[in-house]
Write a protein that holds these residues in place. Structure first.
Motif, PDB file in Angstrom:
ATOM      1  N   UNK A   1       7.555  10.347 -17.957  1.00  0.00           N
ATOM      2  CA  UNK A   1       8.500  11.126 -18.996  1.00  0.00           C
ATOM      3  C   UNK A   1       9.203  10.148 -19.763  1.00  0.00           C
ATOM      4  N   UNK A   2       9.198   8.865 -19.161  1.00  0.00           N
ATOM      5  CA  UNK A   2       9.765   7.556 -20.055  1.00  0.00           C
ATOM      6  C   UNK A   2       8.766   7.338 -21.201  1.00  0.00           C
ATOM      7  N   UNK A   3       7.492   7.485 -20.999  1.00  0.00           N
ATOM      8  CA  UNK A   3       6.798   7.155 -22.046  1.00  0.00           C
ATOM      9  C   UNK A   3       6.613   8.407 -23.097  1.00  0.00           C
ATOM     10  N   UNK A   4       6.852   9.659 -22.845  1.00  0.00           N
ATOM     11  CA  UNK A   4       6.995  10.639 -23.503  1.00  0.00           C
ATOM     12  C   UNK A   4       7.961  10.881 -24.285  1.00  0.00           C
ATOM     13  N   UNK A   5       8.969   9.932 -23.660  1.00  0.00           N
ATOM     14  CA  UNK A   5      10.509   9.923 -24.543  1.00  0.00           C
ATOM     15  C   UNK A   5      10.385   8.798 -25.776  1.00  0.00           C
ATOM     16  N   UNK A   6       9.668   8.025 -25.613  1.00  0.00           N
ATOM     17  CA  UNK A   6       9.508   6.854 -26.389  1.00  0.00           C
ATOM     18  C   UNK A   6       9.582   7.156 -27.945  1.00  0.00           C
ATOM     19  N   UNK A   7       9.917   6.273 -28.734  1.00  0.00           N
ATOM     20  CA  UNK A   7      10.101   6.680 -30.188  1.00  0.00           C
ATOM     21  C   UNK A   7       8.649   6.548 -30.516  1.00  0.00           C
ATOM     22  N   UNK A   8       8.265   7.126 -31.831  1.00  0.00           N
ATOM     23  CA  UNK A   8       7.021   6.526 -32.490  1.00  0.00           C
ATOM     24  C   UNK A   8       7.365   6.669 -34.136  1.00  0.00           C
ATOM     25  N   UNK A   9       6.643   6.165 -34.636  1.00  0.00           N
ATOM     26  CA  UNK A   9       6.623   6.160 -36.182  1.00  0.00           C
ATOM     27  C   UNK A   9       6.504   7.720 -36.800  1.00  0.00           C
ATOM     28  N   UNK A  10       7.484   8.141 -37.181  1.00  0.00           N
ATOM     29  CA  UNK A  10       7.639   9.503 -37.986  1.00  0.00           C
ATOM     30  C   UNK A  10       7.289  10.516 -37.027  1.00  0.00           C
ATOM     31  N   UNK A  11       7.655  10.101 -35.635  1.00  0.00           N
ATOM     32  CA  UNK A  11       7.531  11.119 -34.697  1.00  0.00           C
ATOM     33  C   UNK A  11       6.335  11.672 -34.401  1.00  0.00           C
ATOM     34  N   UNK A  12       5.158  10.900 -34.641  1.00  0.00           N
ATOM     35  CA  UNK A  12       3.750  11.143 -34.845  1.00  0.00           C
ATOM     36  C   UNK A  12       3.305  11.508 -33.133  1.00  0.00           C
ATOM     37  N   UNK A  13       3.873  10.812 -32.355  1.00  0.00           N
ATOM     38  CA  UNK A  13       3.296  10.744 -30.909  1.00  0.00           C
ATOM     39  C   UNK A  13       2.146  10.634 -30.695  1.00  0.00           C
ATOM     40  N   UNK A  14       1.605   9.508 -31.426  1.00  0.00           N
ATOM     41  CA  UNK A  14       0.073   9.445 -31.290  1.00  0.00           C
ATOM     42  C   UNK A  14      -0.596   8.867 -30.144  1.00  0.00           C
ATOM     43  N   UNK A  15       0.240   8.771 -28.861  1.00  0.00           N
ATOM     44  CA  UNK A  15      -0.110   8.255 -27.552  1.00  0.00           C
ATOM     45  C   UNK A  15      -0.461   9.359 -26.824  1.00  0.00           C
TER      46      UNK A  15
ATOM     47  N   UNK B   1       0.933  -1.386   0.130  1.00  0.00           N
ATOM     48  CA  UNK B   1       0.133   0.015   0.025  1.00  0.00           C
ATOM     49  C   UNK B   1       0.684   1.359   0.160  1.00  0.00           C
ATOM     50  N   UNK B   2       2.086   1.090  -0.013  1.00  0.00           N
ATOM     51  CA  UNK B   2       3.145   2.327  -0.345  1.00  0.00           C
ATOM     52  C   UNK B   2       2.739   3.140  -1.386  1.00  0.00           C
ATOM     53  N   UNK B   3       2.463   4.376  -1.503  1.00  0.00           N
ATOM     54  CA  UNK B   3       2.213   5.256  -2.473  1.00  0.00           C
ATOM     55  C   UNK B   3       3.716   5.344  -3.177  1.00  0.00           C
ATOM     56  N   UNK B   4       3.502   5.869  -4.279  1.00  0.00           N
ATOM     57  CA  UNK B   4       4.652   6.211  -5.452  1.00  0.00           C
ATOM     58  C   UNK B   4       4.946   7.612  -5.401  1.00  0.00           C
ATOM     59  N   UNK B   5       6.147   8.067  -4.928  1.00  0.00           N
ATOM     60  CA  UNK B   5       6.468   9.369  -4.825  1.00  0.00           C
ATOM     61  C   UNK B   5       5.948  10.130  -6.091  1.00  0.00           C
ATOM     62  N   UNK B   6       5.571  11.384  -6.018  1.00  0.00           N
ATOM     63  CA  UNK B   6       5.204  12.145  -7.131  1.00  0.00           C
ATOM     64  C   UNK B   6       6.366  12.450  -8.158  1.00  0.00           C
ATOM     65  N   UNK B   7       7.638  12.630  -7.781  1.00  0.00           N
ATOM     66  CA  UNK B   7       8.676  12.714  -8.501  1.00  0.00           C
ATOM     67  C   UNK B   7       8.782  11.268  -9.402  1.00  0.00           C
ATOM     68  N   UNK B   8       8.811  10.261  -8.762  1.00  0.00           N
ATOM     69  CA  UNK B   8       8.948   8.911  -9.629  1.00  0.00           C
ATOM     70  C   UNK B   8       7.616   8.624 -10.604  1.00  0.00           C
TER      71      UNK B   8
END
Length: 182
Positions: free
Chosen positions: A31-45, A18-25
């Motif tokens: 941020x890792x998701x936002x850094x993910x590569x995407x086809x033609x840099x479309x960033x469709x997610x 039940x330990x919460x995850x720190x806001x920084x984490x």
């Protein structure tokens, strides 16, 4: 820990403390998701972050049995994507989700992927429609998966590299497993 060791040690975690995850984490994982590569840099997610326990319990109903990890997770990220922005929209979303899972593992946080796209609730309702309605996600967005995140309440052993299925690797051309090696 280097990436190879992280890959050997990372497992799907289905029970969390039940330990919460720190806001920084949480920010680092997103941020890792936002850094993910995407086809033609479309960033469709796009991602919907859920921390409300009652909503997590509702999300758990998106699949009859395989969404149980959402019941104890302190955090979930719903990964959506726009088919209109990229022909590789599912692949783009999957890469972003995987990047978030790897980042979480590097922070000592467990995760578990719950497939939504192409699945159904116990009442035979399309899981995407169910999640879309719960979270007010626009109709033009595809809901690919929900990733549960939390500190592990279970112990898993690292993968034994000697048990990797190297017979699934083909060099140069496809080789039928029944063919003798030359």
């Amino acid at each position: 820990m280097d990436l190879h060791q992280l890959l050997l040690e990372r497992h799907s975690i289905r029970r969390y403390t039940d330990q919460p995850i720190d806001a920084g984490d949480v920010k680092t994982i997103l941020e890792a998701g936002l850094l993910a590569p995407s086809s033609k840099s479309a960033r469709s997610w796009q991602f919907v972050v859920v921390e409300d326990h009652d909503m997590m319990l509702k999300l758990q109903a998106c699949k009859p049995t395989y969404a149980a990890s959402l019941a104890t997770a302190p955090l979930a990220v719903v990964v959506t994507t726009s088919p209109g922005k990229s022909a590789a929209y599912v692949e783009d979303a999957a890469v972003a989700a995987s990047f978030m899972q790897l980042q979480a593992a590097a922070l000592g946080i467990g995760s578990c992927w719950t497939q939504v796209r192409g699945r159904f609730t116990a009442d035979d309702i399309d899981s995407e429609e169910y999640v879309r309605e719960l979270l007010n996600i626009p109709d033009d967005m595809c809901v690919v998966c929900i990733i549960a995140f939390g500190y592990s309440a279970e112990t898993r052993r690292p993968v034994d590299p000697s048990k990797l299925l190297w017979e699934k690797v083909h060099l140069g051309t496809w080789r039928d497993e029944s063919e003798p090696e030359q």
